[in-house]
Every structure is written in C-alpha cells, then in structure tokens.
Design a protein around this motif. Sequence first.
Motif, short mmCIF file in Angstrom:
data_model
loop_
_atom_site.label_atom_id
_atom_site.label_comp_id
_atom_site.label_asym_id
_atom_site.label_seq_id
_atom_site.Cartn_x
_atom_site.Cartn_y
_atom_site.Cartn_z
N ASP A 215 0.80 -1.22 0.00
CA ASP A 215 0.00 0.00 0.00
C ASP A 215 0.84 1.27 0.00
O ASP A 215 0.30 2.36 0.12
CB ASP A 215 -0.96 0.01 1.19
N LYS A 216 2.15 1.12 -0.14
CA LYS A 216 3.04 2.27 -0.23
C LYS A 216 3.64 2.31 -1.64
O LYS A 216 3.99 1.27 -2.19
CB LYS A 216 4.15 2.16 0.82
N PRO A 217 3.74 3.49 -2.23
CA PRO A 217 4.26 3.56 -3.61
C PRO A 217 5.73 3.19 -3.66
O PRO A 217 6.55 3.73 -2.93
CB PRO A 217 4.03 5.02 -4.00
N VAL A 218 6.07 2.26 -4.55
CA VAL A 218 7.44 1.78 -4.68
C VAL A 218 7.87 1.86 -6.14
O VAL A 218 7.03 1.92 -7.05
CB VAL A 218 7.59 0.33 -4.18
N ALA A 219 9.15 1.86 -6.35
CA ALA A 219 9.67 1.77 -7.71
C ALA A 219 9.26 0.42 -8.30
O ALA A 219 9.27 -0.60 -7.61
CB ALA A 219 11.19 1.90 -7.70
N PRO A 220 8.89 0.37 -9.59
CA PRO A 220 8.39 -0.89 -10.17
C PRO A 220 9.37 -2.05 -10.08
O PRO A 220 8.94 -3.21 -10.01
CB PRO A 220 8.10 -0.51 -11.62
N TYR A 221 10.68 -1.77 -10.10
CA TYR A 221 11.64 -2.87 -10.05
C TYR A 221 11.59 -3.61 -8.71
O TYR A 221 12.17 -4.68 -8.57
CB TYR A 221 13.06 -2.39 -10.35
N LEU A 222 10.89 -3.04 -7.72
CA LEU A 222 10.81 -3.65 -6.40
C LEU A 222 9.62 -4.61 -6.25
O LEU A 222 9.42 -5.16 -5.17
CB LEU A 222 10.74 -2.57 -5.32
N ILE A 223 8.84 -4.82 -7.31
CA ILE A 223 7.80 -5.85 -7.27
C ILE A 223 8.48 -7.19 -7.55
O ILE A 223 9.09 -7.38 -8.60
CB ILE A 223 6.70 -5.58 -8.31
N ALA A 224 8.41 -8.10 -6.58
CA ALA A 224 9.18 -9.35 -6.70
C ALA A 224 8.33 -10.54 -6.25
O ALA A 224 7.41 -10.40 -5.43
CB ALA A 224 10.44 -9.27 -5.84
N ILE A 225 8.69 -11.70 -6.77
CA ILE A 225 7.96 -12.92 -6.47
C ILE A 225 8.92 -14.10 -6.38
O ILE A 225 9.97 -14.12 -7.06
CB ILE A 225 6.88 -13.19 -7.54
N ALA A 226 8.59 -15.07 -5.54
CA ALA A 226 9.30 -16.34 -5.49
C ALA A 226 8.30 -17.41 -5.10
O ALA A 226 7.36 -17.15 -4.33
CB ALA A 226 10.47 -16.31 -4.51
N ALA A 227 8.49 -18.62 -5.61
CA ALA A 227 7.59 -19.73 -5.29
C ALA A 227 8.37 -21.03 -5.34
O ALA A 227 9.18 -21.25 -6.24
CB ALA A 227 6.42 -19.78 -6.26
N GLY A 228 8.12 -21.87 -4.36
CA GLY A 228 8.79 -23.16 -4.31
C GLY A 228 8.45 -23.88 -3.03
O GLY A 228 7.55 -23.47 -2.27
N GLU A 229 9.17 -24.95 -2.77
CA GLU A 229 9.01 -25.66 -1.50
C GLU A 229 9.83 -24.90 -0.45
O GLU A 229 11.04 -25.12 -0.33
CB GLU A 229 9.49 -27.11 -1.62
N ILE A 230 9.17 -24.03 0.28
CA ILE A 230 9.84 -23.18 1.26
C ILE A 230 9.07 -23.20 2.57
O ILE A 230 7.85 -23.33 2.59
CB ILE A 230 9.99 -21.73 0.75
N ASP A 231 9.80 -23.06 3.65
CA ASP A 231 9.21 -22.97 4.98
C ASP A 231 9.64 -21.67 5.64
O ASP A 231 10.62 -21.04 5.21
CB ASP A 231 9.64 -24.16 5.85
N PHE A 232 8.93 -21.30 6.70
CA PHE A 232 9.15 -20.02 7.38
C PHE A 232 9.64 -20.26 8.80
O PHE A 232 9.22 -21.19 9.48
CB PHE A 232 7.86 -19.21 7.42
N ARG A 233 10.55 -19.40 9.26
CA ARG A 233 11.03 -19.41 10.65
C ARG A 233 11.04 -17.97 11.16
O ARG A 233 11.69 -17.10 10.56
CB ARG A 233 12.44 -20.00 10.72
N ALA A 234 10.32 -17.71 12.25
CA ALA A 234 10.31 -16.38 12.84
C ALA A 234 11.67 -16.09 13.48
O ALA A 234 12.28 -16.97 14.11
CB ALA A 234 9.21 -16.26 13.88
N LEU A 235 12.12 -14.87 13.34
CA LEU A 235 13.37 -14.41 13.96
C LEU A 235 13.11 -13.41 15.08
O LEU A 235 13.97 -13.20 15.93
CB LEU A 235 14.28 -13.76 12.91
N GLY A 236 11.95 -12.80 15.07
CA GLY A 236 11.57 -11.80 16.06
C GLY A 236 10.14 -11.39 15.81
O GLY A 236 9.45 -11.95 14.95
#
Length: 630
Positions: free
Chosen positions: A220-241
Amino acid sequence: MRLLALTALCLTAAACTTNGPDHADRMISPILVTVEARDDYTFAKPEIARVTHVDLDLELDFRAQSVGGTATLDIAAAPAAEEIILDSNGLQISEITAVDGTHLAYTIGATVEGKGEPITVRIGEARRITIDYKSAPQADALQWLAPEQTAGGEHPFVFSQGQAINNRTWIPTQDSPGIRQTWQARITAPAPLDVVMSGILQGEPIDAGGSRRAFSFEMDKPVAPYLIAIAAGEIDFRALGPRSGVWAEPATLDRAAAELVDTEAMIDAAEELYGEYRWGRYDMIVLPPAFPYGGMENPVMTFLTPTFIAGDRSLTGLVAHELAHSWSGNLVTYASWRDGWLNEGVTSYLENRISEVVFGETRAAQERALSYAGVIEAVEELGTQAPETTLLTPEALDPLNYNSAITYDKGALFLHTVESIVGRERFDPWLRSWFDRHAFEPATSAMFLADMRANLIGDDRALEQRLMLDQWVYGTGIPANVKRPDPQAFATSDAAARAYLADRTLDARAWQGWSAAEQMRFLRSLPEALSAEELALLDRTLSLSTTGNNEIKFLWLEAALRNRYDPAVAQAEAFLSTVGRNKFVEPLFKALVDEGDWGFPIARRIYDRTRPSYHSYTRSKVDQVLKVKD
C-alpha cells in the motif's frame, strides 16, 4: 555551477485525474521531470500519463515457464491525455480493456535492443485499464528452476529479479524507478508450493481448484516498479523476532535462521539512527544458488543468496545492507539510473553504521578499510580522470553497466567524509531528516546536494569549501578531503602479510583467530604470481579450499586459477556448479579465460555444463567473457 533543470514539472494526484474506485486515498508520489531525473530506459511519458497502481491476477505455469493473467492499472493523467505508454520486453498481449469492458486500441512498437518495446494504449477518458497477457518463456526477470536445481530435489522453483529494467518482461507497467506505484496481487501456484512477494500476505492461501492455491498480497506504499518481486517453491518459514523472519528451502532453513539471529538488533539500530521502519515486516527469503546477486532489497521480503551463510555470521553485513535499503533506495529512490550511488552508496554508508552498532567499531572500521581499498584500486585501474569514476554517471556512459567500487564504495566514502568534517551530532539528524522529507519520493543527486546545502551547511561558506560536494558527485577520481581509514584497522593481518612476503611465514593458529575481513585483507595482499608450491602451502596451512566462507573461497580460487594451479580446477568446477552469484562466477571464468590455452578450454567445458543453471544476468556477463552466442 550546474543547472538543476531545464524543466521542473510535477505530476501529482492534484494535477491529474483518476477514476480508480478503491485507490483514491493512496499516496501518489511526484514525478520530477528534470534533466537529472530523466530516465532514458523507459518509453513512458509520465508528465502526460503515469501508472499509480498495479493490480495483478496471475497464474504461475511451471511447464511453460511463463506467468499469465491480467494486470489492471490505475492511471493519473493530464486532462487532455489521450494515451499512455507502457514498457514491455516480450510480453504477449491478448487484449486491453477499460473497466466498463470497452476494448482499447493499442500498438506495440519496434524493439529497441536493451530496452524492449513500447505499448501505446489509446485510453481516451479511461483512467483504469485491464491488460490480458502472458510473459514470454525465458523472460529475463524470471528464473525457473527444475526440481534437481533445488536443495529438496522434488519440486520446481521460480524467483524474479526486477532490477534494473527486467520487470517489464513479466509486468506491463511503466518500468522506471521514479514512477512509484502501489500494487496488489493474486497469484495461483500448484500445491504444495508456497508463494512469497515483496508485499504483505493477505490471509492464508485458499483453494483455487485443480490442485492449485491462491495467494494474495498488497503493497500500500508507492514503490519503484523494479521492487515488485515474487518467489515460489518448496519453502518454509522461521520467525526471527516480532517483525522479522526467514523463508528458505527446508534443507537450508536451520542454517539460514542461525545466521540471521541478529536481524531484529539490526532493525533496532537502523531505527535509532534513521527513523521509523515504515514497511511493517522485514522478512527474507534465502533463494537457491542460481540467484545472481548477494541480495535484493525487495520491500518486506529481501531476497538473499545462500552464499552469505558462513556458519559464523561473518558475512551478515549483506543483511545490514539490504535492510538499510528500507530507507535509502526503497523509501527515497533515485529517479534515474544515472544516480545509482544515491541508492547504493548511501545504503553502503548506512550498512556500515548499522554494523558498528550491532557488531562493534572494530568490524566496522575493518569493513570501511576494505571499502576504501576497493575505491583506490578501482580509480588506479580506471584512471583518476576517467568518467567512470564519477558518482553521477555521465550521459555518454551506460549507468546499467557500472563499477561497484565507485557506485557503492565511493558513494559511501563521500558520506563518511562529510560525517568526519561536520561531526555525527550534526550529520546524523540531517540524514534522518532527508529520509523524512522525501519519504516515498524519487530523488536526484542535485536534490540531495541542494538539501545538504539548505539543511546541513546553511550559509557557512568555509564549510561548503571544505566539503567539496560537487567534486565528489560530479568530479572524477577521489577528492583531496577524503576520509582515510584507520591505519591500525588491519595491523595484525598486514603484519602477517609482510612476514609472508619476507620469508613465506604462515601462522595457522593466528589465521583462525582473525575476522573474515582480516582474512580477506591478507589474501588480497598476496603477490599476483605464486608458485604451485606456495599455493599448496597456503591451502594446506590455511584450509582455503575447504572453508565455509564463500568470500574466502572465491579469493583462493581466483588466485589459484590466475596461477594455473591444476589442483584448484576441480575445486573451481564444484564451486561454479553450485554458486550462481555473478560476483563470484564472472571473475572466475575471466581468470580462466585470461590464462589462454591453459584456462580457456577449462572455462568452455565448465560453462557448457553450468550455463543453464545460471540466471540470465549471470549468463549475459559470462557470455561476454567467453564471447558466446546463443
């Protein structure tokens, strides 16, 4: 005295019309149409009509290695505007319609090498349009990996790299850093793959039918278009804080999380120095090895190379750098690629300041000394009068083909110099206020210097002369007032290097106690020419070929290949088969090619096997080294 602008126009929501039903309250940053803000790498004419919001509804097709669906664009335009020009590079357009379903006429212009082709849409009164399209296979922004190219070996993977001008290969928009846009996306992918983007995930994934799941994101904040990014795969998440975490393939996640335990401390340090972190979350994804860069500062989802994982957190300055982009680059963004230092140089300065708080002055001083040495080496190689050594890239040069020692390190050195002259008690509040004054806006070098003169220097003419601002930004070489590093920063490793040069003395125990920066300093101090016996002794004593630190291993391999050391060939082949980071890949192939009849056949053999595993950016660089044609 440089002329700031021939024209200074500002296209804002107040000056334009838009009929997007849900987006009227979004922040719309200005477009500065000035000499320094002009972007030569877009077909867009933002002073007439510009994209303010992108709404994507896309399907990831791993079999076709393509994304397809719709992009709905909100447009701010001058009252008399009849058309909008978008950027494309190989996009396959099916149709373009207004929100009421009316078909809009459009033309796709001729392809310009290195830039793509313009899409000119006759919008008439429409201020919201929908484009039905798909990306071409082998789109430069997208790297599609087969299961065997991942750590798990079971599922495919895809990731994007938009900077500099690659996002036009998968998103039809105005792909220019000064044309900031908000965005949202709905992405479907085959189960059980997870999708992450550089926006905030909206709820849990939902069933999309056909063994696919849908993921929704919003920025919801205006960003430069090159900052729109995507990744997809078998990935898991770990909280750091409480506001940070890391995604990675399951086989990589434990090591990645252990390496990133200082992340929250880095965020706290950055906020104390430069103000509120305004993006909500700071998450990261450690990508497969094919990722061509060290890191990419995509908002709320930094992309990282696995090569930073050393086991001892010695290379996490990379994380400090990408985090620092949350202020320099993402919050305030250069309007033109010619101002590369305004993102990367300022960010490199912030990185060092964050590292100083989290890791201590000794490590920060050593990193500054390495950076300074890199600038000195680059200027000596290029020449003190070479236009390539200016911070603002001159018109005659390609800003997308830059020398990182200048853009990153000279830019940081400029700010360290200013800080040393005015003092941190004045410099820190000014830099923080720069980010506040220009938050979510594009900027230029001229704006940066004007702000410094107005809010830091004032009427102090003596201080103005001491700072030599124009010489730093517009001049070549290194100005005379440069802040030199602490000569004692590498006293220990420099003494060891002198001892080695004198009688080939090596102390394995001392080496093990050094910081990674000290080890790199020592290796860079070695003679260019080394015999096979000397290389064998170095490897045997310092365990260079078996180190877990990829920066150290790279320096070892570069020295070994430069000296035609046959035992290092298999090591280099293994390294180049598992690492796709261009910082390492291109120089090692160059080291082989430079060795002519010995090295070129080795390079050719290795590259024939590894080329398909590299990102298009890395391939393009190594192709030039080997003069390969597709």
